[in-house]
Design an enzyme around this catalytic site. Structure first.
Site, PDB file in Angstrom:
ATOM      1  N   ALA A  33       9.080  24.280  47.376  1.00 41.12           N
ATOM      2  CA  ALA A  33       9.313  25.525  48.115  1.00 41.12           C
ATOM      3  C   ALA A  33       8.046  26.037  48.798  1.00 41.12           C
ATOM      4  O   ALA A  33       8.109  26.679  49.845  1.00 41.12           O
ATOM      5  CB  ALA A  33       9.854  26.597  47.171  1.00 41.12           C
ATOM      6  N   GLY A  96       1.560  24.850  38.993  1.00 41.67           N
ATOM      7  CA  GLY A  96       0.547  25.521  38.191  1.00 41.67           C
ATOM      8  C   GLY A  96      -0.792  24.827  38.212  1.00 41.67           C
ATOM      9  O   GLY A  96      -1.840  25.471  38.152  1.00 41.67           O
ATOM     10  N   TRP A 502       0.828  32.431  30.561  1.00 38.58           N
ATOM     11  CA  TRP A 502       1.429  31.636  31.630  1.00 38.58           C
ATOM     12  C   TRP A 502       1.769  30.218  31.154  1.00 38.58           C
ATOM     13  O   TRP A 502       1.636  29.259  31.883  1.00 38.58           O
ATOM     14  CB  TRP A 502       0.515  31.632  32.862  1.00 38.58           C
ATOM     15  CG  TRP A 502       0.303  33.018  33.381  1.00 38.58           C
ATOM     16  CD1 TRP A 502       1.138  33.729  34.214  1.00 38.58           C
ATOM     17  CD2 TRP A 502      -0.792  33.904  33.092  1.00 38.58           C
ATOM     18  NE1 TRP A 502       0.628  34.986  34.438  1.00 38.58           N
ATOM     19  CE2 TRP A 502      -0.554  35.128  33.774  1.00 38.58           C
ATOM     20  CE3 TRP A 502      -1.947  33.779  32.308  1.00 38.58           C
ATOM     21  CZ2 TRP A 502      -1.420  36.207  33.698  1.00 38.58           C
ATOM     22  CZ3 TRP A 502      -2.816  34.859  32.236  1.00 38.58           C
ATOM     23  CH2 TRP A 502      -2.551  36.057  32.920  1.00 38.58           C
ATOM     24  N   HIS A 503       2.265  30.149  29.894  1.00 40.49           N
ATOM     25  CA  HIS A 503       2.697  28.870  29.321  1.00 40.49           C
ATOM     26  C   HIS A 503       4.204  28.910  29.057  1.00 40.49           C
ATOM     27  O   HIS A 503       4.672  28.507  27.990  1.00 40.49           O
ATOM     28  CB  HIS A 503       1.929  28.577  28.025  1.00 40.49           C
ATOM     29  CG  HIS A 503       0.465  28.392  28.225  1.00 40.49           C
ATOM     30  ND1 HIS A 503      -0.456  28.404  27.189  1.00 40.49           N
ATOM     31  CD2 HIS A 503      -0.255  28.185  29.360  1.00 40.49           C
ATOM     32  CE1 HIS A 503      -1.675  28.228  27.673  1.00 40.49           C
ATOM     33  NE2 HIS A 503      -1.579  28.089  28.990  1.00 40.49           N
ATOM     34  N   ALA A 537       8.108  21.744  31.558  1.00 38.52           N
ATOM     35  CA  ALA A 537       7.816  22.359  30.259  1.00 38.52           C
ATOM     36  C   ALA A 537       9.036  22.984  29.612  1.00 38.52           C
ATOM     37  O   ALA A 537       9.012  23.305  28.419  1.00 38.52           O
ATOM     38  CB  ALA A 537       6.718  23.414  30.414  1.00 38.52           C
ATOM     39  N   THR A 548      -0.291  24.308  28.586  1.00 39.36           N
ATOM     40  CA  THR A 548       0.889  23.446  28.736  1.00 39.36           C
ATOM     41  C   THR A 548       0.802  22.430  29.869  1.00 39.36           C
ATOM     42  O   THR A 548       1.692  21.594  29.999  1.00 39.36           O
ATOM     43  CB  THR A 548       2.147  24.315  28.936  1.00 39.36           C
ATOM     44  OG1 THR A 548       1.870  25.321  29.923  1.00 39.36           O
ATOM     45  CG2 THR A 548       2.560  24.974  27.640  1.00 39.36           C
TER      46      THR A 548
END
Length: 566
Positions: A33, A96, A502-503, A537, A548
């Site tokens: 995106a 990420g 943010w995992h 994840a 992660t």
């Protein structure tokens, strides 16, 4: 007609595209995106070894995503709903890995043995270690724990290049009795260590840089389509046969023999639910025809709960020009809580807390629960509209053990902070909160740059003025002395200030065929439907004791190899 369509060009998607297109007969489409990060022409903010600019640059985010982190009470409709927070999720090729802190670690061997015990057969530590090694090219260490030929370089900042702030924390750790570990990714034991990160020559190496390099992009059978937002999964009965997407704002349809969702633990379950795959009651409530009832879709969402103890760093102890890496040192320790495995806590030492001038003056001891027991989060649809963000409730601290460990962790960090080495280089410790005010000043723009430049000059002035400014403009109702002298105040701070790191993970878990909450099998295939996998994840059975990104890369490598064999 494509053999494989991959939805999401993040860490997992980049790996899958590279590996699955290695066979020239396999025609692969990768849909992302966000924008491209062309080899050699990546945005400077993404290449930067310091991640604090890319992380807060709205060009690289799903900007409308909001989540709740505090526990939401559904049994008490009168209860006040916790505040919504912005939750930065990447919208750019590399996902990420293009904006994160570049921390490259794996978790505890016991994590993956637990994965297997929870129903992910073939995902024990001995099964996954070869794929962790396959991901990495360790520039510092060799031996049975390390890969030397992978596509993602891993290195550490040598101690002599650390900031004086990081060196002081290391000295405080030594005085507190912790062992120095030269290698964070060696044996999983307690101690302090140089942080491993996915970086080479002082530049980030994202999954897109490592796996979608120039040579990979030359493959005639690989199409990388950026600015391409998949709006709908197409089905014929229970078989997924393609996707509808907005490509540069125009709707297009793509057909494929197999579709892989690699959109992360928030957006992958949302895609499934909009397609009619998920909890039957919720789908009916949303008016979505049920293709396959899977109660686990969107359920048991996890993250690592965290809090921060921050302080003013004196001149001379700040970032020093040797490296732009602001997280140079880490600490792994055991809480000692009964029945909890060792190494259940992690501290990242930040010698700079934000990209701006005031951020350069603030250091933080960011404490997060490596082995969290809070797994009652969920992702639900707010609307059938594919452009509407889902409802996301992390329900952090839903397990009392997590509250207790963050409280004891704060006290432990306070003891480090008050030790002689740290007192010599810092001033005015305070319990930090990632509040809306902090978020707003963290947005990368000219106004914030100017405001913080002025404030930083004042902060470097008289101590009384600096302490007043921190109390007036930074602290959110909790003082250091207040929480240290009052257990109720400390618990209130922990409950209010705890955020994830943010995992996001575990919302489409792998499991046994007879597990009613399992969403995918051990190769990411969605139960009860054909031609559809999830690889990211969200399939983790439980979040590992790690950042992660590397576990996600590992999982993608492992499933890609299984697909190539079949």
């Amino acid at each position: 007609m494509y053999d494989t369509i991959i939805v999401g060009g993040g860490s997992a998607g980049s790996v899958m595209a590279h590996r699955l297109s290695a066979k020239s007969a396999n025609k692969v489409l990768l849909c992302e995106a966000g924008q491209d990060t062309p080899p050699g022409n990546e945005p400077a903010e993404i290449r930067d070894s310091y991640s604090g600019v890319a992380y807060f640059d709205p060009r690289f985010h799903w900007t409308e995503l909001r989540v709740t982190t505090q526990v939401v009470s559904h049994n008490n409709p009168e209860a006040e709903r916790p505040p919504l927070r912005k939750y930065e999720q990447a919208r750019v090729l590399g996902g990420g890995s293009s904006i994160n802190g570049q921390l490259a670690n794996r978790g505890a061997p016991a994590d993956y043995d637990e994965w297997e015990a929870r129903g992910a057969a073939g995902w024990s530590w001995k099964d996954v270690l070869p794929y962790f090694k396959k991901v990495e090219r360790d520039l510092d260490f060799d031996g049975p724990f390390h890969g030397k030929d992978g596509r993602i370089p891993v290195r550490r900042i040598p101690q002599e290049h650390w900031t004086r702030h990081a060196q002081a924390v290391a000295e405080a750790c030594k005085l507190a009795g912790y062992t120095f570990l030269p290698d964070q990714n060696g044996e999983f034991v307690d101690g302090y260590f140089p942080i491993t990160h996915s970086n080479q020559d002082e530049q980030r190496v994202s999954a897109a840089m490592g796996y979608l390099d120039r040579e990979t992009r030359k493959r005639a059978n690989l199409t990388i389509s950026t600015d391409t937002q998949v709006r709908e999964l197409l089905f014929e009965g229970t078989r997924c046969v393609g996707v509808k997407a907005l490509v540069g704002g125009r709707e297009q349809e793509f057909r494929g023999r197999e579709i892989i969702l690699s959109c992360g633990a928030i957006h992958s379950p949302a895609h499934l639910m909009r397609a009619g795959i998920g909890p039957v009651g919720h789908l009916k409530q949303m008016g979505i025809p049920v293709v396959m009832g899977l109660e686990g879709v969107g359920q048991r969402l996890m993250d690592h709960p965290s809090i921060s103890l921050s302080s003013f760093i004196r001149r001379g102890a700040r970032m020093n020009g040797h490296s732009r890496r602001h997280i140079q040192l880490g600490l792994r320790y055991s809480s000692g809580l009964p029945g909890v495995p060792r190494g259940d806590m992690f501290v990242g030492v930040l010698s700079k807390s934000a990209w701006h001038a005031v951020g350069a003056q603030i250091g933080s001891l960011l404490t997060f629960i490596n082995k969290t027991y809070s797994e009652t989060g969920q992702v639900k649809l707010a609307s059938r509209d594919p452009l509407a963000e889902p409802v996301v409730e992390f329900n952090l601290l839903s397990d009392r053990r997590d509250v207790d460990r963050l409280m004891s962790g704060f006290r432990k960090m306070a003891a480090l902070q008050m030790s002689a080495p740290l007192k010599a280089v810092t001033d005015k410790p305070f319990p930090a909160s990632y509040s809306d005010r902090v978020r707003k000043i963290g947005v990368v723009n000219t106004k914030n740059k100017m405001l913080t430049a002025i404030a930083a000059v004042l902060m470097d002035g008289p101590a009384a003025l600096r302490r007043y400014m921190i109390d007036a403009f930074v602290v959110e109702g909790f003082t250091f002395d207040g929480v240290m002298n009052d257990d109720e105040a400390l618990e209130a701070f922990v409950r209010k200030a705890a955020i994830g790191v943010w995992h996001a993970s575990c919302s489409c878990r792998m499991g046994r065929p007879d597990d009613p909450m399992a969403v995918v099998d051990t190769q990411g295939r969605v139960k009860g439907v054909q031609g559809l996998r999830v690889v990211d994840a969200s399939i983790f059975p439980v979040v590992p004791c790690a950042n992660t990104n590397f576990p996600t890369l590992m999982a993608a490598e492992k499933i890609a190899e299984a697909m190539q064999r079949s």
